[in-house]
Enzyme design. Structure first.
Site, PDB file in Angstrom:
ATOM      1  N   TYR A  45       0.780  -0.924   0.109  1.00  0.00           N
ATOM      2  CA  TYR A  45      -0.133   0.018  -0.141  1.00  0.00           C
ATOM      3  C   TYR A  45       0.837   1.319   0.008  1.00  0.00           C
ATOM      4  O   TYR A  45       1.850   1.298   0.866  1.00  0.00           O
ATOM      5  CB  TYR A  45      -1.100   0.042   1.335  1.00  0.00           C
ATOM      6  N   ASP A  54      -0.905  -7.225   6.491  1.00  0.00           N
ATOM      7  CA  ASP A  54      -1.933  -6.321   5.821  1.00  0.00           C
ATOM      8  C   ASP A  54      -2.887  -7.044   5.286  1.00  0.00           C
ATOM      9  O   ASP A  54      -2.843  -7.519   4.211  1.00  0.00           O
ATOM     10  CB  ASP A  54      -1.486  -5.305   5.424  1.00  0.00           C
ATOM     11  N   LYS A 114     -12.163   0.172   4.768  1.00  0.00           N
ATOM     12  CA  LYS A 114     -12.294  -0.471   3.659  1.00  0.00           C
ATOM     13  C   LYS A 114     -13.581  -1.496   3.858  1.00  0.00           C
ATOM     14  O   LYS A 114     -14.590  -1.208   4.107  1.00  0.00           O
ATOM     15  CB  LYS A 114     -11.129  -1.344   2.950  1.00  0.00           C
TER      16      LYS A 114
END
Ligand SMILES: *Cc1c(COP(=O)(O)O)cnc(C)c1O
Length: 394
Positions: A109, A185, A210
């Protein structure tokens, strides 16, 4: 809390998302936890372990979500909520000791990578980036013949936005052999699709923003671990760095979590249908979706995930009049139902050309479009894509 960890372990996760984190079953109690808006708590004398004390140390509104997340990830300790996914990243990276080595996926990310790069530039840690899908390459970064062994391995699988699949079991084993902590993650998968603790990870990270919250109306993050010493260190970091969750956001996240199983079921099924169709469209140069049998990560994903998620990436073909990147921009603009916006994991389908962000690594192709499939009717989603792809012929 009315659902114990032992009871939750006997239930399907589809049930746990609904049942976890509710108040005790006593007469006339509300069935949902309250939102507690208080910056401080009554008290005299010394605080003892478990006392709330002050609003930066604890808030009862966090507890139901933190317990629900622990039950879903199969953790032995409550999770920790943070103000954002990045606040959770910051706390997790604090586990790397001064000057220690962090091994991170090249396609992490972007915010996590930016934070690690800054810490490395300041000399706080040594950063080694690697293709996380290449197990041998990761191993050689974890314990190089002529260098320092790693302190921490960071895993993202599937990666963002390339959707590479890491062999999580093999990597965690190699990391532990090298003496490194493993943080995974799990934002893209959620605990309903992948449970990194059961695959050997020490800490699981979520951008709750999310899928978990799921409605694109909350920014929140979380960490989960079963190791008491790690949790104590992370909690201490949260308290003294102050990246705490707002009570209203925590409450909304639990409310969103209630429908996670249904949302995942629908969006994964739709993503599979769309991947199949996009994969054979002449305007689509290539596609990444671990659910396709032809995808390089397919077998690995099957061995460690329950389903394949609902993110897919396509690269648009160029033609005589425009580049693939221009075609991608035009496609995004021509859509009427898909929302042109960053982020993912909400009820609504989102689409963007990743390299529109100047910070996106140049190793991400400029014609790559990331799609987060929501819960709309799949034929409506397809019809919108089809008309926008067709508009490229004009
Ligand atoms: C969005 C995201 C983050 C950061 O979370 P925020 O809530 O935006 O701070 C971290 N990791 C992944 C994989 C993400 O998608």
């Amino acid at each position: 809390m009315s659902l114990s960890r032992e009871h939750a372990a006997d239930l399907s996760p589809d049930t746990v998302v609904v049942a976890a984190g509710r108040p005790e079953r006593s007469h006339d109690q509300p069935v949902n936890p309250p939102i507690v808006l208080s910056s401080t708590y009554f008290g005299t004398g010394a605080l003892s372990d478990g006392d709330r004390g002050y609003g930066r140390y604890a808030n009862p509104t966090w507890d139901p979500f933190e317990e629900a997340l622990a039950q879903l990830e199969g953790a032995e300790l409550p999770g920790l909520l943070y103000a954002s996914g990045l606040a959770a990243v910051s706390s997790a990276l604090s586990l790397v000791r001064a000057g220690g080595v962090l091994v991170m996926p090249t396609h992490s990310y972007a915010g996590s990578l930016a934070m690690a790069t800054e810490l490395a530039a300041k000399g706080n840690l040594e950063l080694r980036t690697v293709d996380i899908a290449d197990t041998d390459a990761v191993k050689s970064q974890l314990a190089p013949a002529d260098g320092k062994p790693a302190d921490m391995l960071w895993i993202e699988s599937p990666t963002n936005p390339m959707l590479g699949i890491a062999d999580v079991r093999a990597l965690t084993a190699a990391a532990h052999e090298a003496g490194a902590i493993v943080v995974t993650d799990n934002t893209f998968s959620t605990p309903l699709v992948q449970q990194p603790l059961s695959l050997g990870s020490d800490v699981v990270l979520h951008s709750v923003t999310k899928y978990l919250a799921g409605h694109s109306d909350v920014v929140l993050g979380a960490l989960v671990t079963s190791k008491p010493e790690l949790r104590a260190e992370l909690l201490h970091h949260r308290i003294i760095h102050g990246g705490i969750a707002g009570p209203f956001e925590a409450w909304l996240a639990l409310r969103g979590l209630r429908t996670l199983a249904l949302r995942i079921e629908r969006s994964q099924a739709s993503a599979a249908v769309l991947a199949e169709r996009l994969g054979t469209h002449p305007r689509v140069e290539s596609i990444r979706f671990p659910g396709l049998p032809t995808d390089p990560g397919h077998e690995r994903a099957k061995s460690q995930m329950k389903g394949f998620g609902s993110i897919l990436c396509i690269q648009l073909a160029g033609d005589g009049t425009r580049s693939g990147a221009d075609a991608a921009d035009q496609l995004v603009r021509a859509l009427r139902l898909w929302l042109p916006a960053t982020s993912l994991g909400g009820v609504e389908s989102l689409i963007e050309r990743r390299r529109r962000h100047t910070g996106e690594p140049l190793s991400v192709p400029d014609n790559l479009v990331r799609m987060s499939v929501g819960i709309e009717n799949v034929e409506d989603l397809w019809a919108d894509l089809e008309q926008a792809l067709k508009a490229l012929d004009r």
